[in-house]
Design a protein around this motif. Sequence first.
Motif, short mmCIF file in Angstrom:
data_model
loop_
_atom_site.label_atom_id
_atom_site.label_comp_id
_atom_site.label_asym_id
_atom_site.label_seq_id
_atom_site.Cartn_x
_atom_site.Cartn_y
_atom_site.Cartn_z
N GLU A 259 -1.87 8.84 30.47
CA GLU A 259 -0.82 9.86 30.43
C GLU A 259 0.58 9.27 30.51
OE1 GLU A 259 -1.49 13.49 31.92
OE2 GLU A 259 -3.60 13.39 31.41
N ARG A 260 0.69 7.96 30.40
CA ARG A 260 1.98 7.31 30.56
C ARG A 260 2.40 6.60 29.28
NH1 ARG A 260 3.62 2.44 34.42
NH2 ARG A 260 5.85 2.54 33.99
N VAL A 261 3.70 6.65 28.98
CA VAL A 261 4.25 5.93 27.84
C VAL A 261 4.92 4.67 28.36
CG1 VAL A 261 5.88 6.01 25.91
CG2 VAL A 261 4.62 8.07 26.57
N HIS A 262 4.62 3.54 27.74
CA HIS A 262 5.18 2.24 28.11
C HIS A 262 6.16 1.85 27.02
CE1 HIS A 262 2.11 1.93 31.24
NE2 HIS A 262 1.35 2.53 30.35
N GLU A 263 7.39 1.58 27.42
CA GLU A 263 8.48 1.40 26.45
C GLU A 263 8.97 -0.03 26.27
OE1 GLU A 263 9.62 3.74 24.51
OE2 GLU A 263 8.64 5.46 25.42
N HIS B 111 -8.58 -10.58 26.14
CA HIS B 111 -8.01 -10.27 27.45
C HIS B 111 -6.91 -11.26 27.83
CE1 HIS B 111 -11.51 -7.51 28.88
NE2 HIS B 111 -11.37 -7.46 27.57
N ARG B 112 -6.18 -11.73 26.82
CA ARG B 112 -5.05 -12.65 27.03
C ARG B 112 -3.83 -12.07 26.34
NH1 ARG B 112 -6.43 -18.34 24.93
NH2 ARG B 112 -4.20 -18.52 25.41
N PHE B 113 -2.87 -11.63 27.14
CA PHE B 113 -1.70 -10.98 26.56
C PHE B 113 -0.85 -11.95 25.75
CE2 PHE B 113 2.30 -8.69 26.26
CZ PHE B 113 1.83 -7.45 25.84
N ALA C 123 0.26 -2.89 31.74
CA ALA C 123 -0.79 -1.89 31.48
C ALA C 123 -2.05 -2.55 30.93
CB ALA C 123 -0.27 -0.83 30.51
N PHE C 124 -1.88 -3.47 29.98
CA PHE C 124 -3.03 -4.20 29.44
C PHE C 124 -3.75 -4.94 30.57
CE2 PHE C 124 -1.44 -3.63 25.14
CZ PHE C 124 -2.55 -3.79 24.35
N GLU C 125 -2.98 -5.67 31.37
CA GLU C 125 -3.60 -6.50 32.41
C GLU C 125 -4.28 -5.66 33.48
OE1 GLU C 125 -0.42 -9.21 33.36
OE2 GLU C 125 -0.90 -10.46 31.62
N ALA D 111 8.07 -1.32 20.33
CA ALA D 111 6.90 -0.43 20.28
C ALA D 111 6.77 0.39 21.56
CB ALA D 111 5.63 -1.26 20.08
N SER D 112 6.22 1.57 21.41
CA SER D 112 5.87 2.42 22.54
C SER D 112 4.34 2.50 22.60
CB SER D 112 6.42 3.83 22.37
OG SER D 112 7.82 3.82 22.39
#
Length: 90
Positions: A42-46, A23-25, A54-56, A36-37
């Motif tokens: 339902e969302r794409v992070h670019e 849990h550490r980016f 999003a991870f956090e 990377a995508s």
Amino acid sequence: MSKELMDTALDALKAYIAATNTHRFDLVRPLIDPSASYWFGERVHENLGDVQAAFERAWTSVADEVYEVGDCRWLVETAEHAVVTYRYRW
């Protein structure tokens, strides 16, 4: 897939999951290509900033979650690249 590449690709995937479970980016970031995508829900992070957010958000909402991957499907094999799709399990 060749044994040599598969070992390398699997090692990279295992390192990525292990880093995700900290849990550490700052430990995840070096394992993600800047181009990377990511698909979360339902969302794409670019970009990496969006991916990090999003991870956090996910880590904050369920602090004790432990992630695994399943349904791995290796799509590409070259001397320089491996591409895999997978499903997260928690």
